[in-house]
Design a protein around this motif. Structure first.
Motif, mmCIF file in Angstrom:
data_model
loop_
_atom_site.group_PDB
_atom_site.id
_atom_site.type_symbol
_atom_site.label_atom_id
_atom_site.label_comp_id
_atom_site.label_asym_id
_atom_site.label_seq_id
_atom_site.Cartn_x
_atom_site.Cartn_y
_atom_site.Cartn_z
ATOM 1 N N GLU A 235 0.757 -1.137 0.258
ATOM 2 C CA GLU A 235 -0.001 -0.022 0.017
ATOM 3 C C GLU A 235 0.768 1.235 0.120
ATOM 4 N N LYS A 236 2.008 1.310 0.745
ATOM 5 C CA LYS A 236 2.679 2.459 0.707
ATOM 6 C C LYS A 236 3.932 2.393 0.034
ATOM 7 N N TYR A 237 4.457 1.183 -0.342
ATOM 8 C CA TYR A 237 6.042 1.014 -0.847
ATOM 9 C C TYR A 237 5.786 -0.212 -2.028
ATOM 10 N N SER B 268 9.006 4.338 -1.733
ATOM 11 C CA SER B 268 7.722 4.833 -1.312
ATOM 12 C C SER B 268 7.017 5.409 -2.465
ATOM 13 N N THR C 243 1.856 10.239 -2.459
ATOM 14 C CA THR C 243 0.360 10.459 -2.455
ATOM 15 C C THR C 243 -0.039 11.494 -3.360
ATOM 16 N N ARG D 23 0.464 12.243 8.932
ATOM 17 C CA ARG D 23 0.589 11.665 7.776
ATOM 18 C C ARG D 23 0.947 12.391 6.683
#
Length: 384
Positions: free
Chosen positions: A54-56, A81, A84, A324
């Motif tokens: 999900e993030k990396y 990463s 966003t 975040r």
């Protein structure tokens, strides 16, 4: 000449217990080593990639099992990463070798004990993790760790380079939520962080841009694409932070540099959802005359970030929002906001709020003046 070892005389029952106990011990050891030899570590790699997807973007070149039980080596691990926003620059962490050592015997006591040793270039980042029903304990010790491998961009808005010493200690208690599920309670966490760069550190890489949010729309339009920051050398740097009573506070920031001056305030009030924890902070900085001579473009970039100049003659960027997604806003903030413009080295007079006095009431009515007696009429004399 070796002396003979005399074993105690055991009765038949004791001999039987020792015999079966030895069989059991040999069986456990054989099972553990067989488990180590046949465990599907490749599936563990796939699960790690899936958990971080999900993030990396995660890539692991190969997995090698160790000889000792519970030990495995992940080779050439890369974490990139996922930005966003479309114009965000991703951060990349490369680990030459990650050694994972799981404490098999600790599992018998209901505790998951894991030790990690990540080789980052010439440095090592060692982590000891203990998970139990009551708490999570983490200890991190780093030597010659490349700053480029740490998420510094999320806090200062720029990548950093150099090698640092790192020491982190965290005690995170567990609690039960309303559904009866055990989860970490960040509001009761305690710990500290120490980071030191003896020499050779730098802010910026000559490519990344610093992004700030300004209140003035015309100024914001000028810096929407980010501000080009070159490379600012730091002779030495020491950072300290504490985690206590539900707050993460920056307690120390000492920097020495011929290129300029930097001060920072940072505080985060922890919530159960760590990413939504509110952040408050301030960055204050300026470039030096030597930076102006060596890198005039970088000096000009620091002066044109849109950040206002505070009474301390430093540029100010306010940190706000949630963990975040920390917002960097051009506004006077921090300690410099409480200094006198006439004398930046002295504190300004306190601005005390004064309760306004009520408007004076109307003066009491005066008694009406006494009436003037009428003037008696004078009859003119008659003419004879």
């Amino acid at each position: 000449m070796a002396l003979p070892v005399q074993l105690p005389n055991l009765g038949p029952r004791a001999q039987k217990i020792v015999r079966y106990g030895g069989f059991a011990l040999v069986g456990v050891i054989a099972f553990v080593f067989a488990f180590q030899a046949t465990f599907p570590f490749d599936r563990v790699r796939d699960k790690i990639v899936e958990a971080l997807a999900e993030k990396y973007d995660v890539t692991i070149a190969s997995v090698e099992r160790g000889i000792l039980p519970g030990r495995v080596y992940f080779k050439a691990v890369s974490l990139r990463s996922r930005p966003t926003k479309a114009d965000d620059t991703p951060s990349v962490t490369y680990i030459e070798q990650l050694e994972v050592n799981v404490g098999i015997f600790a599992l018998l006591h209901g505790t998951v004990s894991v030790k990690l040793d990540a080789k980052l270039g010439a440095g090592h980042l060692k982590t000891a993790l203990a998970l139990s029903n009551s708490s999570t304990q983490i200890e991190v010790i780093g030597e010659d760790v490349p700053l480029a491998s740490l998420p510094t961009r999320d806090f200062v808005g720029l990548p950093m380079s150099g090698k640092v010493r790192l020491n982190v200690d965290l005690d995170l208690p567990n609690t039960k939520n309303k559904a009866g599920k055990v989860q970490p309670d960040w509001t009761k966490a305690e710990g500290n962080l120490e980071l030191a760069c003896p020499a050779g550190c730098a802010f910026g890489d000559g490519k990344s841009k610093l992004k700030v949010a300004l209140k003035n729309r015309s100024q914001q339009a000028m810096v929407d694409g980010g501000i080009d920051i070159g490379k600012i050398a730091v002779d030495s740097m020491t950072v300290g932070a504490t985690l206590k009573n539900g707050k993460l506070d920056l307690t120390k920031l000492e920097t020495k540099s011929d290129d300029g001056e930097l001060h920072a305030d940072f505080s985060m009030t922890l919530t159960q959802d760590l990413g939504s924890s509110p952040v408050a902070g301030c960055l204050r900085f300026r470039g030096s005359d030597s930076l102006l001579k060596r890198e005039p473009k970088t000096h000009a970039a620091l002066s044109t970030t849109g950040a206002p100049v505070g009474p301390d003659n430093l540029f100010h960027i306010k940190l706000d929002g949630q963990a975040r997604e920390i917002r960097r806003i051009g506004a006077v903030c921090g300690q410099g906001a409480g200094k006198s413009m006439d004398n930046p080295g002295a504190a300004a007079r306190p601005n005390l709020s004064v309760t306004p006095e009520p408007p004076p009431s109307a003066p009491p009515s005066l008694p009406p003046p006494a009436p003037t007696p009428p003037t008696p009429a004078v009859t003119p004399p008659r003419t004879p």
